[in-house]
Motif scaffolding. Structure first.
Motif: not given
Ligand code: FDA
Length: 299
Positions: A38-41, A78-86, A267-269
């Motif tokens: 969520x934070x990355x998004x 998760x990053x791949x699924x949500x297509x995040x720039x991360x 982004x640490x979690x």
């Protein structure tokens, strides 16, 4: 550091966990994978990239290292699924660096290969100096097979040599930071300005060698000097990026983005947030005042 700050910093181990959590909340995305994503998004929606870190380090049991690998595999998915720039940042001691040299390589390979499957870049964080040689060796091996980069520390006197050798051997990708661990004077610069001077020498060395650099700092002196160096080298924005920690100096971050630079936030979690947060507090004694206020219920 004022006497008051010193006292509060020295007392951090005695501060109740909930107070540390309250004060340090801006520096951690949360405990769960969903919190991290969520934070990355949210950062992506402001044009800011992310590098994601599952909190945990200095692991000495295989089950903990394996749990860490599993969390990273879920994170990559998760990053791949949500297509995040991360992308992801990994600490080798969380993967078993202190357990066994072959074991840590196996674990890192699992992560690298899952990331590669999605074309995702992996950053290898740099830890304390007894681990520098092995961390560099692992980067050397992994970069033959995967898209990855290494963190180097401007406070270490050896870094210029390490950078020279790595750049001579092949295309290199660095995150340049000051360094966060307490190191002996024999091997590390200690003065604020000498660390800055070495940071800028290293950045020039990296740009001259054609390396890609993540310029990781919240020090405005350095961001200004870096912007001048970028101009001097006539670099296009795809040759470097600025990097900052979640929750630190958002104004500087936004100013860099508004001047057209690419910027990535770390982004640490995860459940091991306490160690990370206490380190952040020790690093920035100015926060000591907030700790005191939180303890007496003022914020
Ligand atoms: P400096 O410490 O002088 O900070 C400049 C100003 O920024 C301070 O005056 C303060 O206002 C603010 N600030 C800085 N840090 C803060 C904090 N934690 N909380 C609140 N305010 C703060 N180190 C390492 O050894 N290995 C690694 O792999 C990494 N990885 C890494 C990734 C990224 C993206 C960043 C930004 C940093 C790291 N670091 C690291 C940490 C790094 O080495 C260094 O300790 C910190 O970035 C602080 O150094 P600055 O250059 O920001 O300067």
């Amino acid at each position: 550091m004022s006497l008051f700050d010193r006292i509060v910093v020295a007392s951090i181990p005695m501060i109740p966990k909930f107070v540390v959590g309250k004060v340090a909340a801006p520096y951690v995305a949360g405990e769960s994978l969903e919190d991290g994503l969520r934070t990355a998004r949210a950062l992506n929606s402001k044009g800011i990239m992310a590098t994601m870190d599952v909190l945990g380090e200095f692991v000495h049991e295989k089950d903990k290292a394996e749990a860490s690998v599993k969390q990273y595999l879920d994170l990559i998915a998760g990053i791949a699924r949500d297509k995040l720039d991360a992308n992801i940042s990994v600490k080798l001691t969380a993967m078993g660096l202190d357990i066994d040299p072959q074991y840590v390589r196996q674990n890192v390979r699992k992560i690298m290969s899952a990331a590669s499957g999605h074309g995702m870049f992996v950053r290898i964080d740099m830890e304390d100096s007894p681990r520098t040689d092995e961390t560099i060796r692992i980067y050397r091996e992994m970069r033959q097979e995967s898209r990855c980069g290494l963190v180097v520390q401007a406070y270490l006197k050896r870094t210029s040599d390490d950078v020279r050798k790595l750049c001579e051997e092949g295309p290199s990708n660095f995150r340049l930071c000051k360094g966060i661990y307490v190191e002996p004077e024999a091997i590390a610069y200690k003065g604020k300005q000498e660390i800055r001077d070495n940071f800028m020498l290293l950045l020039d060395q990296m740009f001259t060698a054609g390396a890609y650099v993540g310029i990781a700092t919240h020090d405005e002196y350095l961001t200004k000097a870096a912007e001048e160096l970028i101009k001097k080298h006539k670099l296009t924005r795809d040759k470097y990026e600025f990097q900052m920690l979640l929750g630190v100096k958002p104004d500087l971050r936004d100013a860099l983005v508004s001047r057209g630079h690419r910027l990535r936030v770390y982004v640490p979690f995860g459940e091991s947030w306490y160690g990370y947060c206490t380190r952040r507090l020790k690093e920035n004694p100015a926060i000591a005042g907030y700790v005191a206020k939180a303890m007496i219920g003022l914020n």
